[in-house]
Design an enzyme around this catalytic site. Structure first.
Site, PDB file in Angstrom:
ATOM      1  N   GLY A 138      35.643  31.914  43.477  1.00  0.00           N
ATOM      2  CA  GLY A 138      35.628  32.619  44.752  1.00  0.00           C
ATOM      3  C   GLY A 138      37.022  32.987  45.218  1.00  0.00           C
ATOM      4  O   GLY A 138      38.006  32.862  44.485  1.00  0.00           O
ATOM      5  N   LEU A 176      38.174  36.007  45.707  1.00  0.00           N
ATOM      6  CA  LEU A 176      38.542  36.948  44.659  1.00  0.00           C
ATOM      7  C   LEU A 176      39.728  37.817  45.059  1.00  0.00           C
ATOM      8  O   LEU A 176      39.914  38.155  46.226  1.00  0.00           O
ATOM      9  CB  LEU A 176      37.339  37.822  44.307  1.00  0.00           C
ATOM     10  CG  LEU A 176      36.082  37.055  43.883  1.00  0.00           C
ATOM     11  CD1 LEU A 176      34.996  38.027  43.449  1.00  0.00           C
ATOM     12  CD2 LEU A 176      36.381  36.064  42.763  1.00  0.00           C
ATOM     13  N   HIS A 177      40.535  38.188  44.045  1.00  0.00           N
ATOM     14  CA  HIS A 177      41.764  38.952  44.265  1.00  0.00           C
ATOM     15  C   HIS A 177      41.978  39.909  43.094  1.00  0.00           C
ATOM     16  O   HIS A 177      41.102  40.040  42.219  1.00  0.00           O
ATOM     17  CB  HIS A 177      42.960  38.010  44.439  1.00  0.00           C
ATOM     18  CG  HIS A 177      43.021  36.925  43.397  1.00  0.00           C
ATOM     19  ND1 HIS A 177      43.298  37.182  42.063  1.00  0.00           N
ATOM     20  CD2 HIS A 177      42.837  35.578  43.492  1.00  0.00           C
ATOM     21  CE1 HIS A 177      43.297  36.048  41.383  1.00  0.00           C
ATOM     22  NE2 HIS A 177      43.008  35.056  42.215  1.00  0.00           N
ATOM     23  N   GLU A 178      43.135  40.554  43.079  1.00  0.00           N
ATOM     24  CA  GLU A 178      43.405  41.563  42.044  1.00  0.00           C
ATOM     25  C   GLU A 178      43.387  40.987  40.635  1.00  0.00           C
ATOM     26  O   GLU A 178      43.086  41.695  39.669  1.00  0.00           O
ATOM     27  CB  GLU A 178      44.758  42.234  42.316  1.00  0.00           C
ATOM     28  CG  GLU A 178      44.749  43.175  43.495  1.00  0.00           C
ATOM     29  CD  GLU A 178      43.766  44.317  43.309  1.00  0.00           C
ATOM     30  OE1 GLU A 178      43.711  44.888  42.192  1.00  0.00           O
ATOM     31  OE2 GLU A 178      43.042  44.634  44.263  1.00  0.00           O
ATOM     32  N   GLY A 179      43.729  39.726  40.504  1.00  0.00           N
ATOM     33  CA  GLY A 179      43.660  39.102  39.188  1.00  0.00           C
ATOM     34  C   GLY A 179      42.240  39.082  38.655  1.00  0.00           C
ATOM     35  O   GLY A 179      42.000  39.329  37.466  1.00  0.00           O
ATOM     36  N   HIS A 180      41.280  38.782  39.527  1.00  0.00           N
ATOM     37  CA  HIS A 180      39.878  38.805  39.110  1.00  0.00           C
ATOM     38  C   HIS A 180      39.432  40.223  38.768  1.00  0.00           C
ATOM     39  O   HIS A 180      38.665  40.435  37.826  1.00  0.00           O
ATOM     40  CB  HIS A 180      38.990  38.237  40.219  1.00  0.00           C
ATOM     41  CG  HIS A 180      39.225  36.799  40.505  1.00  0.00           C
ATOM     42  ND1 HIS A 180      39.771  36.354  41.690  1.00  0.00           N
ATOM     43  CD2 HIS A 180      39.004  35.680  39.758  1.00  0.00           C
ATOM     44  CE1 HIS A 180      39.866  35.039  41.675  1.00  0.00           C
ATOM     45  NE2 HIS A 180      39.406  34.609  40.506  1.00  0.00           N
ATOM     46  N   GLU A 229      45.360  34.273  31.457  1.00  0.00           N
ATOM     47  CA  GLU A 229      46.392  33.503  30.760  1.00  0.00           C
ATOM     48  C   GLU A 229      47.219  32.619  31.693  1.00  0.00           C
ATOM     49  O   GLU A 229      47.872  31.689  31.224  1.00  0.00           O
ATOM     50  CB  GLU A 229      47.311  34.453  29.995  1.00  0.00           C
ATOM     51  CG  GLU A 229      46.640  35.099  28.795  1.00  0.00           C
ATOM     52  CD  GLU A 229      47.581  35.971  27.994  1.00  0.00           C
ATOM     53  OE1 GLU A 229      48.751  36.133  28.418  1.00  0.00           O
ATOM     54  OE2 GLU A 229      47.155  36.509  26.950  1.00  0.00           O
ATOM     55  N   GLN A 256      43.367  25.504  30.784  1.00  0.00           N
ATOM     56  CA  GLN A 256      41.912  25.553  30.874  1.00  0.00           C
ATOM     57  C   GLN A 256      41.331  26.442  29.778  1.00  0.00           C
ATOM     58  O   GLN A 256      40.300  26.115  29.172  1.00  0.00           O
ATOM     59  CB  GLN A 256      41.489  26.059  32.247  1.00  0.00           C
ATOM     60  CG  GLN A 256      39.993  25.942  32.492  1.00  0.00           C
ATOM     61  CD  GLN A 256      39.672  26.159  33.953  1.00  0.00           C
ATOM     62  OE1 GLN A 256      39.544  27.294  34.389  1.00  0.00           O
ATOM     63  NE2 GLN A 256      39.567  25.082  34.696  1.00  0.00           N
ATOM     64  N   SER A 290      46.715  34.719  42.630  1.00  0.00           N
ATOM     65  CA  SER A 290      45.935  33.493  42.762  1.00  0.00           C
ATOM     66  C   SER A 290      45.494  33.382  44.214  1.00  0.00           C
ATOM     67  O   SER A 290      45.953  34.143  45.081  1.00  0.00           O
ATOM     68  CB  SER A 290      46.769  32.259  42.376  1.00  0.00           C
ATOM     69  OG  SER A 290      47.774  32.031  43.350  1.00  0.00           O
TER      70      SER A 290
END
Length: 274
Positions: free
Chosen positions: A35, A37-41, A141, A146, A178
């Site tokens: 949850g 959510l941001h530009e990375g997602h 990355e 993880q 993040s």
């Protein structure tokens, strides 16, 4: 509001939806998220859409308060094919006892500093993967440990799922996106933006002389402390086994770092010679 977008809340619904896609021979990509959510997602989702006909995105908040409406709105705009929103109770019912523990992978770096968090987050991803049985799994990355842990568990369980690493999407300051990023003050951001270049400098030093791994990591950590960060670790390790640099054999190396700035924790990593 989300009329066209299936929101799945149980493992049985996920399995049914995936079965309907497979009936048409469609390739399925899965993007797990927690949850906020941001530009990375968004970059993960768009890469998933490039690689597969169908994209399933999960939003699992682990009981934490998240802006669910904003998350669903973003996913609606990105035209994902379905959203999986499992509850904590469905994932960890009373009596649940399984733990993820892979020697050398779950007991270093994040596994040393916050082992329960790493293992729980990894277990959530693995349960969702087992439920959905996608062709592709995409992980950023910036959360490399993880990624390595999930990849190893799937390999050891003979699960033929292609785990794709996606380069971190970064803001104008070079900070990997993040949940913590938007909460940084201007002063904190000035400190946080030193993480990536410090790791990159260490990677360049190790590329020139892999015997300098410890010194390069120590120099990067010192630079980050001087910039005002609290350094949890800067380490040079093998990409897949996460073995120490001196023990990695022929594996490529990567520089990993975790810092705290104003109470916010940031992770990043840089490939050596990449």
């Amino acid at each position: 509001m989300f009329d066209h977008l299936p929101i799945l809340v149980s493992a049985s619904q996920v399995k049914s939806k995936v079965k309907s896609w497979r009936a048409f021979g469609e390739k399925i990509a899965f993007v797990p998220t927690r949850g906020s959510l941001h530009e990375g997602h968004v970059s993960l989702i768009r890469e998933a859409q490039r690689l597969a006909e169908r994209v399933l995105v999960s939003v699992y908040s682990n009981g934490e308060t998240r802006d669910r409406d904003n998350d669903l709105d973003l996913l609606d705009q990105e035209r994902v094919d379905a959203i999986y929103t499992p509850t904590e109770a469905s994932f960890f019912p009373p009596g649940f006892a399984l733990r993820i523990d892979v020697a050398g992978l779950s007991d270093v770096m994040e596994g040393r500093d916050d082992p329960e968090r790493l293992r729980t987050q990894t277990l959530v991803i693995l349960k969702q993967v087992i439920q959905a049985q996608p062709d592709l799994l995409l992980i950023c990355e910036s959360n490399w440990q993880q990624l390595a842990l999930v990849r190893r568990v799937l390999q050891d369980l003979d699960m033929a799922i292609d785990v794709q690493s996606v380069p971190a999407s970064r803001d104008d300051d070079g900070i990997a996106y993040s949940a913590a990023l938007s909460a940084l003050s201007d002063d904190e951001r000035r400190t946080a933006r030193r993480l990536f270049p410090s790791l990159r400098s260490a990677a360049e030093a190790v590329a020139a002389d892999d015997g300098a791994a410890d010194a390069a990591a120590a120099e990067a950590a010192a630079a980050l402390r001087e910039a005002g960060a609290e350094v949890d670790y800067v380490e040079v390790r093998a990409e897949r086994s996460l073995a120490a640099a001196a023990e990695r054999g022929e594996e490529p190396l990567r520089v990993f770092g975790a810092i705290r700035v104003g109470g916010h924790r940031l992770l990043d990593s840089v490939a050596v010679g990449g």
